[in-house]
Motif scaffolding. Sequence first.
Motif, PDB file in Angstrom:
ATOM      1  N   PRO A 212      41.522 -41.913  84.625  1.00 33.02           N
ATOM      2  CA  PRO A 212      40.344 -42.547  84.085  1.00 33.02           C
ATOM      3  C   PRO A 212      39.770 -41.394  83.198  1.00 33.02           C
ATOM      4  N   SER A 213      39.314 -42.258  81.938  1.00 28.76           N
ATOM      5  CA  SER A 213      38.733 -41.256  80.946  1.00 28.76           C
ATOM      6  C   SER A 213      37.587 -40.278  81.523  1.00 28.76           C
ATOM      7  N   THR A 214      36.899 -40.314  82.744  1.00 30.81           N
ATOM      8  CA  THR A 214      36.206 -39.359  82.803  1.00 30.81           C
ATOM      9  C   THR A 214      36.602 -37.959  83.159  1.00 30.81           C
ATOM     10  N   TYR A 215      37.990 -37.945  83.196  1.00 31.56           N
ATOM     11  CA  TYR A 215      38.676 -36.665  83.283  1.00 31.56           C
ATOM     12  C   TYR A 215      39.166 -36.159  81.881  1.00 31.56           C
ATOM     13  N   GLN A 216      38.878 -36.707  80.840  1.00 34.16           N
ATOM     14  CA  GLN A 216      39.202 -36.164  79.627  1.00 34.16           C
ATOM     15  C   GLN A 216      38.377 -34.982  79.244  1.00 34.16           C
ATOM     16  N   GLY A 217      38.830 -34.041  78.314  1.00 33.01           N
ATOM     17  CA  GLY A 217      38.071 -32.984  77.905  1.00 33.01           C
ATOM     18  C   GLY A 217      36.817 -33.439  76.853  1.00 33.01           C
ATOM     19  N   VAL A 218      35.737 -32.690  77.138  1.00 33.28           N
ATOM     20  CA  VAL A 218      34.571 -33.121  76.205  1.00 33.28           C
ATOM     21  C   VAL A 218      34.333 -32.053  75.355  1.00 33.28           C
ATOM     22  N   PRO A 219      34.697 -32.009  73.995  1.00 35.70           N
ATOM     23  CA  PRO A 219      34.615 -31.072  72.894  1.00 35.70           C
ATOM     24  C   PRO A 219      32.922 -31.053  72.609  1.00 35.70           C
ATOM     25  N   LEU A 220      32.539 -29.732  72.815  1.00 35.86           N
ATOM     26  CA  LEU A 220      31.056 -29.213  72.410  1.00 35.86           C
ATOM     27  C   LEU A 220      31.237 -28.636  71.028  1.00 35.86           C
ATOM     28  N   ARG A 221      30.095 -28.907  70.139  1.00 35.81           N
ATOM     29  CA  ARG A 221      29.807 -28.621  68.768  1.00 35.81           C
ATOM     30  C   ARG A 221      29.286 -27.295  69.021  1.00 35.81           C
ATOM     31  N   ASN A 222      29.324 -26.377  68.183  1.00 33.33           N
ATOM     32  CA  ASN A 222      28.856 -25.173  67.853  1.00 33.33           C
ATOM     33  C   ASN A 222      27.553 -25.259  67.360  1.00 33.33           C
ATOM     34  N   GLN A 223      27.220 -26.197  66.489  1.00 30.99           N
ATOM     35  CA  GLN A 223      25.890 -26.198  65.606  1.00 30.99           C
ATOM     36  C   GLN A 223      25.363 -27.531  65.720  1.00 30.99           C
ATOM     37  N   GLY A 224      24.156 -27.715  65.820  1.00 33.45           N
ATOM     38  CA  GLY A 224      23.553 -28.977  65.716  1.00 33.45           C
ATOM     39  C   GLY A 224      23.694 -29.579  67.221  1.00 33.45           C
ATOM     40  N   GLU A 225      23.607 -30.581  67.503  1.00 43.28           N
ATOM     41  CA  GLU A 225      23.666 -31.265  68.784  1.00 43.28           C
ATOM     42  C   GLU A 225      25.032 -30.906  69.323  1.00 43.28           C
ATOM     43  N   PRO A 226      24.879 -30.536  70.427  1.00 44.13           N
ATOM     44  CA  PRO A 226      26.154 -30.088  71.403  1.00 44.13           C
ATOM     45  C   PRO A 226      27.112 -31.104  71.297  1.00 44.13           C
ATOM     46  N   ILE A 227      26.795 -32.461  71.520  1.00 40.35           N
ATOM     47  CA  ILE A 227      27.367 -33.810  71.617  1.00 40.35           C
ATOM     48  C   ILE A 227      26.729 -34.717  70.686  1.00 40.35           C
ATOM     49  N   LEU A 228      27.352 -35.430  69.884  1.00 45.89           N
ATOM     50  CA  LEU A 228      26.684 -36.243  68.971  1.00 45.89           C
ATOM     51  C   LEU A 228      25.985 -37.502  69.505  1.00 45.89           C
ATOM     52  N   SER A 229      24.803 -37.747  69.149  1.00 45.73           N
ATOM     53  CA  SER A 229      24.130 -39.061  69.710  1.00 45.73           C
ATOM     54  C   SER A 229      23.739 -38.738  70.985  1.00 45.73           C
ATOM     55  N   LEU A 230      23.708 -37.568  71.569  1.00 42.45           N
ATOM     56  CA  LEU A 230      23.071 -37.102  73.110  1.00 42.45           C
ATOM     57  C   LEU A 230      21.539 -37.154  72.998  1.00 42.45           C
ATOM     58  N   THR A 231      20.918 -36.637  71.837  1.00 46.18           N
ATOM     59  CA  THR A 231      19.400 -36.585  71.810  1.00 46.18           C
ATOM     60  C   THR A 231      18.783 -38.137  72.114  1.00 46.18           C
ATOM     61  N   THR A 232      17.666 -38.189  72.700  1.00 46.32           N
ATOM     62  CA  THR A 232      16.954 -39.524  72.523  1.00 46.32           C
ATOM     63  C   THR A 232      16.333 -39.873  71.502  1.00 46.32           C
ATOM     64  N   PRO A 233      16.587 -41.012  70.875  1.00 50.17           N
ATOM     65  CA  PRO A 233      16.063 -41.363  69.648  1.00 50.17           C
ATOM     66  C   PRO A 233      14.424 -41.346  69.491  1.00 50.17           C
ATOM     67  N   GLY A 234      13.976 -40.964  68.441  1.00 52.64           N
ATOM     68  CA  GLY A 234      12.555 -40.886  68.095  1.00 52.64           C
ATOM     69  C   GLY A 234      11.678 -42.169  68.514  1.00 52.64           C
ATOM     70  N   GLY A 235      10.653 -42.061  69.245  1.00 49.80           N
ATOM     71  CA  GLY A 235       9.970 -43.164  69.698  1.00 49.80           C
ATOM     72  C   GLY A 235       9.998 -43.806  71.009  1.00 49.80           C
ATOM     73  N   VAL A 236      11.189 -43.096  71.618  1.00 56.31           N
ATOM     74  CA  VAL A 236      11.639 -43.764  72.902  1.00 56.31           C
ATOM     75  C   VAL A 236      11.291 -42.518  74.119  1.00 56.31           C
ATOM     76  N   SER A 237      10.614 -43.014  74.919  1.00 58.27           N
ATOM     77  CA  SER A 237      10.167 -42.057  75.915  1.00 58.27           C
ATOM     78  C   SER A 237      11.007 -41.905  77.050  1.00 58.27           C
ATOM     79  N   ALA A 238      10.875 -40.918  77.758  1.00 58.90           N
ATOM     80  CA  ALA A 238      11.915 -40.597  78.961  1.00 58.90           C
ATOM     81  C   ALA A 238      11.899 -41.977  79.968  1.00 58.90           C
ATOM     82  N   ALA A 239      10.710 -42.609  80.187  1.00 56.21           N
ATOM     83  CA  ALA A 239      10.700 -43.470  81.240  1.00 56.21           C
ATOM     84  C   ALA A 239      11.440 -45.107  80.571  1.00 56.21           C
TER      85      ALA A 239
END
Length: 478
Positions: A212-239
């Motif tokens: 299962p792909s859950t076991y594959q390696g996850v690359p972390l980036r050195n600059q910017g977001e550690p993982i692309l598209s990880l940050t919540t889009p602007g205007g979207v609350s936590a709830a």
Amino acid sequence: MHELLQQTRRHFFSQCSMGIGGLALASLMSNGRLAAAPATRNPLEPRQPHFPAKAKNVIFLFMAGGPSQLELFDYKPKLQELNGQPIPQSYVEGKRFAFMNTSNGMNLLGTRKTFQQVGESGAWISEMLPYTAQVADDLCFVKTCKTDLFNHAPAKLFMNTGTGQFGRPSMGAWLTYGLGSASSDLPGFVVLQSGPRGPRGGASLWGSGMLPSTYQGVPLRNQGEPILSLTTPGGVSAAQQREVIDVVRELNLKQLVETGDQEIATRINAYEMAYRMQTSAPELMDTGSESQSTFDLYGIKEPNESSFARNCLLARRLVERGVRFVQLYHTNWDSHGGVGETLEDDFPKVVKQVDQPCAALIHDLKSRGLLEDTIVIWGGEFGRTPMGENREKTGRNHHIDAFTMWFAGGGFKPGMTYGETDELGFGVAENPCHVRDLHATILHQLGLNHEQLSVRFQGLDYRLTGVNPAHVIKDIAS
């Protein structure tokens, strides 16, 4: 009756409300309460090994491109003596090399670097590795590593997955499949990269293959977001975000019950992991809490720099947080003698980039009590020939018959040199160590029997060490 005969087992199991589908749904309900929010079992939750383990985690410092053991670890006075002379035909008869018909030379090439014995162990270390020399008594050198494939991408695949074929699980995937991970907020298998480009072979080197792909390696980036598209889009609350994730989860659970497809379970857990990583990943990458003395130890000039040194520090922070397998790829170690790949000018630069950070990682893990439970591996996909190459400047060809790797921690015997090559450094004189043996030994130190860690796929049983003989090298691991 006619309608029943037309039903397949899959239709029956998915549509029968009191059958397999219903039982599966009930098993997914939290705490057994049907009214509760359903929850899948975390596929990365820690699992017991086959037998008591010596180690819990792995950090693999992968020197992509094939570092020359003859400039770093394998001191050969005879090679110096015979510099410039043709290698005896008996050595190369029947052997295959990369670029044999275009640029490879058959004259022996002695190194221009000096060696000395260091520490109480008396290990031979090149002048190019002054920091590594300081931790030599913590390292276990294996000088007789052997592999099967002599081109970069297939050889990298072989070192990482046990085969030169694409689509097989990597070592990190096998370990997280077999043992899970102690970290609930970070992936069980993390990849960090540095150098002028990515390693040949790309994401297949840390893929999960038929697992299962859950076991594959996850690359972390050195600059910017550690993982692309990880940050919540602007205007979207936590709830709002939590509400979307819950709805998607419910839909995926319904599909999981209907199909039994484990990739859907992976998708569910990926959403949950990504949600938690919105906090854990930035915290991991923010090294501002580290002391100046730690930065100085690793040779880090700026806390947020993109470098192999910072990746080594991040590797320590990852195993502190319970991540099972951390792999650092650093390029470019290719040394054919062409532009950007010369032993005189380019090789010393890449060696300098890793010498201090690698030694610092050993110091740091040891001082924090982490080295005992962490296996640190240093090496590439193959080594380099004792013969030079006929290019613009000095270089060496790919060599699969004898190269050096080192190990530390996790029960590997410190201050030990295992195996010996012949007087030219071409072949194994005693104690050969195939890549499959290394895999079996690493798994053994983590409490896993390499013959039992397997998965059935398309009618065959697959494992990291394959079907050829593989042996745990007990002389190097307690």
